[in-house]
Design a protein around this motif. Structure first.
Motif, PDB file in Angstrom:
ATOM      1  N   LEU A  25     -62.936  18.362   6.051  1.00  0.00           N
ATOM      2  CA  LEU A  25     -62.100  18.832   7.148  1.00  0.00           C
ATOM      3  C   LEU A  25     -60.781  18.069   7.150  1.00  0.00           C
ATOM      4  CD1 LEU A  25     -62.271  20.821   9.551  1.00  0.00           C
ATOM      5  CD2 LEU A  25     -62.922  18.881  10.928  1.00  0.00           C
ATOM      6  N   ILE A  26     -59.677  18.777   7.059  1.00  0.00           N
ATOM      7  CA  ILE A  26     -58.377  18.109   6.967  1.00  0.00           C
ATOM      8  C   ILE A  26     -57.719  17.893   8.324  1.00  0.00           C
ATOM      9  CG2 ILE A  26     -57.944  18.931   4.635  1.00  0.00           C
ATOM     10  CD1 ILE A  26     -56.033  20.993   5.859  1.00  0.00           C
ATOM     11  N   ALA A  27     -58.360  18.305   9.402  1.00  0.00           N
ATOM     12  CA  ALA A  27     -57.762  18.144  10.729  1.00  0.00           C
ATOM     13  C   ALA A  27     -57.627  16.674  11.110  1.00  0.00           C
ATOM     14  CB  ALA A  27     -58.585  18.884  11.781  1.00  0.00           C
ATOM     15  N   HIS A  28     -58.629  15.859  10.773  1.00  0.00           N
ATOM     16  CA  HIS A  28     -58.562  14.444  11.155  1.00  0.00           C
ATOM     17  C   HIS A  28     -57.422  13.712  10.445  1.00  0.00           C
ATOM     18  CE1 HIS A  28     -59.869  10.642  12.740  1.00  0.00           C
ATOM     19  NE2 HIS A  28     -59.915  10.149  11.513  1.00  0.00           N
ATOM     20  N   PRO A  29     -57.295  13.804   9.099  1.00  0.00           N
ATOM     21  CA  PRO A  29     -56.149  13.121   8.469  1.00  0.00           C
ATOM     22  C   PRO A  29     -54.801  13.682   8.917  1.00  0.00           C
ATOM     23  CG  PRO A  29     -57.708  13.876   6.795  1.00  0.00           C
ATOM     24  CD  PRO A  29     -58.197  14.366   8.104  1.00  0.00           C
ATOM     25  N   LEU A  30     -54.754  14.976   9.197  1.00  0.00           N
ATOM     26  CA  LEU A  30     -53.504  15.589   9.653  1.00  0.00           C
ATOM     27  C   LEU A  30     -53.083  15.024  10.995  1.00  0.00           C
ATOM     28  CD1 LEU A  30     -51.268  17.806   9.575  1.00  0.00           C
ATOM     29  CD2 LEU A  30     -52.921  19.278  10.731  1.00  0.00           C
ATOM     30  N   GLY A  81     -41.786  19.051   5.256  1.00  0.00           N
ATOM     31  CA  GLY A  81     -43.177  19.278   5.081  1.00  0.00           C
ATOM     32  C   GLY A  81     -43.897  19.451   6.421  1.00  0.00           C
ATOM     33  N   VAL A  82     -43.544  18.615   7.409  1.00  0.00           N
ATOM     34  CA  VAL A  82     -44.209  18.698   8.712  1.00  0.00           C
ATOM     35  C   VAL A  82     -43.882  20.041   9.374  1.00  0.00           C
ATOM     36  CG1 VAL A  82     -44.452  17.622  10.978  1.00  0.00           C
ATOM     37  CG2 VAL A  82     -44.156  16.199   8.961  1.00  0.00           C
ATOM     38  N   PHE A  83     -42.665  20.514   9.166  1.00  0.00           N
ATOM     39  CA  PHE A  83     -42.268  21.806   9.731  1.00  0.00           C
ATOM     40  C   PHE A  83     -43.153  22.926   9.189  1.00  0.00           C
ATOM     41  CE2 PHE A  83     -39.782  25.716   9.117  1.00  0.00           C
ATOM     42  CZ  PHE A  83     -39.560  26.059  10.441  1.00  0.00           C
ATOM     43  N   LEU A  84     -43.387  22.936   7.884  1.00  0.00           N
ATOM     44  CA  LEU A  84     -44.208  23.992   7.280  1.00  0.00           C
ATOM     45  C   LEU A  84     -45.656  23.913   7.756  1.00  0.00           C
ATOM     46  CD1 LEU A  84     -42.825  24.025   3.648  1.00  0.00           C
ATOM     47  CD2 LEU A  84     -42.418  25.695   5.450  1.00  0.00           C
ATOM     48  N   VAL A  85     -46.190  22.702   7.869  1.00  0.00           N
ATOM     49  CA  VAL A  85     -47.548  22.542   8.387  1.00  0.00           C
ATOM     50  C   VAL A  85     -47.630  23.091   9.798  1.00  0.00           C
ATOM     51  CG1 VAL A  85     -49.240  20.816   9.145  1.00  0.00           C
ATOM     52  CG2 VAL A  85     -48.150  20.598   6.912  1.00  0.00           C
ATOM     53  N   ARG A  86     -46.636  22.770  10.612  1.00  0.00           N
ATOM     54  CA  ARG A  86     -46.633  23.254  12.004  1.00  0.00           C
ATOM     55  C   ARG A  86     -46.562  24.770  12.072  1.00  0.00           C
ATOM     56  NH1 ARG A  86     -42.224  24.341  15.692  1.00  0.00           N
ATOM     57  NH2 ARG A  86     -40.792  23.474  14.178  1.00  0.00           N
ATOM     58  N   VAL A  87     -45.708  25.376  11.255  1.00  0.00           N
ATOM     59  CA  VAL A  87     -45.547  26.832  11.293  1.00  0.00           C
ATOM     60  C   VAL A  87     -46.831  27.530  10.857  1.00  0.00           C
ATOM     61  CG1 VAL A  87     -44.327  28.751  10.199  1.00  0.00           C
ATOM     62  CG2 VAL A  87     -43.047  26.800  11.041  1.00  0.00           C
ATOM     63  N   LEU A  91     -43.821  15.547  16.847  1.00  0.00           N
ATOM     64  CA  LEU A  91     -44.181  15.880  18.229  1.00  0.00           C
ATOM     65  C   LEU A  91     -44.397  17.377  18.407  1.00  0.00           C
ATOM     66  CD1 LEU A  91     -41.887  13.444  20.217  1.00  0.00           C
ATOM     67  CD2 LEU A  91     -44.368  13.319  19.911  1.00  0.00           C
ATOM     68  N   ALA A  92     -43.606  18.196  17.718  1.00  0.00           N
ATOM     69  CA  ALA A  92     -43.813  19.644  17.789  1.00  0.00           C
ATOM     70  C   ALA A  92     -45.153  20.024  17.163  1.00  0.00           C
ATOM     71  CB  ALA A  92     -42.666  20.374  17.093  1.00  0.00           C
ATOM     72  N   ALA A  93     -45.508  19.393  16.044  1.00  0.00           N
ATOM     73  CA  ALA A  93     -46.794  19.674  15.409  1.00  0.00           C
ATOM     74  C   ALA A  93     -47.957  19.210  16.285  1.00  0.00           C
ATOM     75  CB  ALA A  93     -46.855  19.001  14.037  1.00  0.00           C
ATOM     76  N   LEU A  94     -47.818  18.060  16.948  1.00  0.00           N
ATOM     77  CA  LEU A  94     -48.853  17.621  17.881  1.00  0.00           C
ATOM     78  C   LEU A  94     -48.992  18.578  19.055  1.00  0.00           C
ATOM     79  CD1 LEU A  94     -48.372  13.754  17.954  1.00  0.00           C
ATOM     80  CD2 LEU A  94     -50.400  15.003  17.209  1.00  0.00           C
ATOM     81  N   THR A  95     -47.886  19.130  19.505  1.00  0.00           N
ATOM     82  CA  THR A  95     -47.945  20.127  20.575  1.00  0.00           C
ATOM     83  C   THR A  95     -48.740  21.339  20.122  1.00  0.00           C
ATOM     84  OG1 THR A  95     -45.819  19.380  21.441  1.00  0.00           O
ATOM     85  CG2 THR A  95     -46.552  21.564  22.116  1.00  0.00           C
ATOM     86  N   VAL A  96     -48.525  21.786  18.903  1.00  0.00           N
ATOM     87  CA  VAL A  96     -49.290  22.923  18.366  1.00  0.00           C
ATOM     88  C   VAL A  96     -50.765  22.548  18.259  1.00  0.00           C
ATOM     89  CG1 VAL A  96     -49.652  24.348  16.323  1.00  0.00           C
ATOM     90  CG2 VAL A  96     -47.354  23.980  17.181  1.00  0.00           C
ATOM     91  N   CYS A  97     -51.050  21.356  17.730  1.00  0.00           N
ATOM     92  CA  CYS A  97     -52.448  20.926  17.588  1.00  0.00           C
ATOM     93  C   CYS A  97     -53.153  20.850  18.939  1.00  0.00           C
ATOM     94  CB  CYS A  97     -52.520  19.563  16.907  1.00  0.00           C
ATOM     95  SG  CYS A  97     -52.109  19.570  15.168  1.00  0.00           S
TER      96      CYS A  97
END
Length: 196
Positions: free
Chosen positions: A61-66, A1-7, A91-97
């Motif tokens: 806004l879903i950025a804060h819970p994400l 799931g985290v991978f798809l959110v990041r992509v 960590l990869a998703a945080l890098t994208v954020c």
């Protein structure tokens, strides 16, 4: 799931304008809001996009819970063979954020909420995240050993065959990305942004 959110988040950040990214990070909201405690209804007042205060206060806004979920996964989940991949993807998703600002002008009217939410994390969680990132970088947790399972190996071999062919022909002798590398990326991004 985290991978798809990041992509999907990475694709949105690279292809859309900041105003459009903010629109996509909002949940659809009805015109009438209902108070959960009293049951009273009131017209929903739209927030002004772009101001950090309105973005942080906007419940749609879903950025804060994400970002909070990603930070909690990094800070609170232990690292073992079962959670190593979760830590890598978080960590990869945080890098994208955190690297979202690369894709918009510094003078943009709309600040990207993923950066604002990540940088405005409360001190106890922020301290635990920084300590965990430093721990990952200093101790360099090893990759988990491959699991022994005949069916899993067969399915994995079929699914990863195209990747192995690609890496055989087009990649050099690069070492694989480790958890310590991703932790260092997030630490560097945290030091490069000014707090909101």
């Amino acid at each position: 799931g985290v991978f798809l959110v990041r992509v999907f988040l990475k694709h949105m950040l690279e292809t859309l304008e900041p105003e459009d990214v903010v629109c996509h990070l909002r949940l659809p909201s009805p015109a009438i809001a209902t108070d959960a405690h009293t049951g009273a209804t009131a017209p929903r007042v739209p927030s002004v996009p772009g101001s950090a205060a309105s973005d942080m206060a906007d419940p749609s806004l879903i950025a804060h819970p994400l970002t909070e979920s990603l930070l909690r996964a990094v800070a609170e989940c232990r690292v073992d063979d079962g959670t190593y991949a979760l830590h890598m993807e978080a960590l990869a998703a945080l890098t994208v954020c955190m690297s979202a600002q690369m894709f918009c002008d510094l003078s943009a009217a709309v600040s990207l909420p993923t950066v604002t939410c990540t940088l405005s994390t409360t001190p106890p969680l922020a301290e635990r995240v920084v300590l965990r990132l430093l721990d990952h970088y200093i101790n360099r947790p090893p990759r988990p050993a491959p699991r022994d399972g005949r069916v899993l190996r067969t399915v994995g071999a079929v699914l990863w065959l195209p990747w192995h062919v690609y890496s055989y022909f087009f990649r050099g002798q690069e070492r694989p990305v480790e958890l310590a590398d991703r932790a260092l990326h997030v630490l560097l991004l945290l030091t490069q942004h000014l707090p909101p």
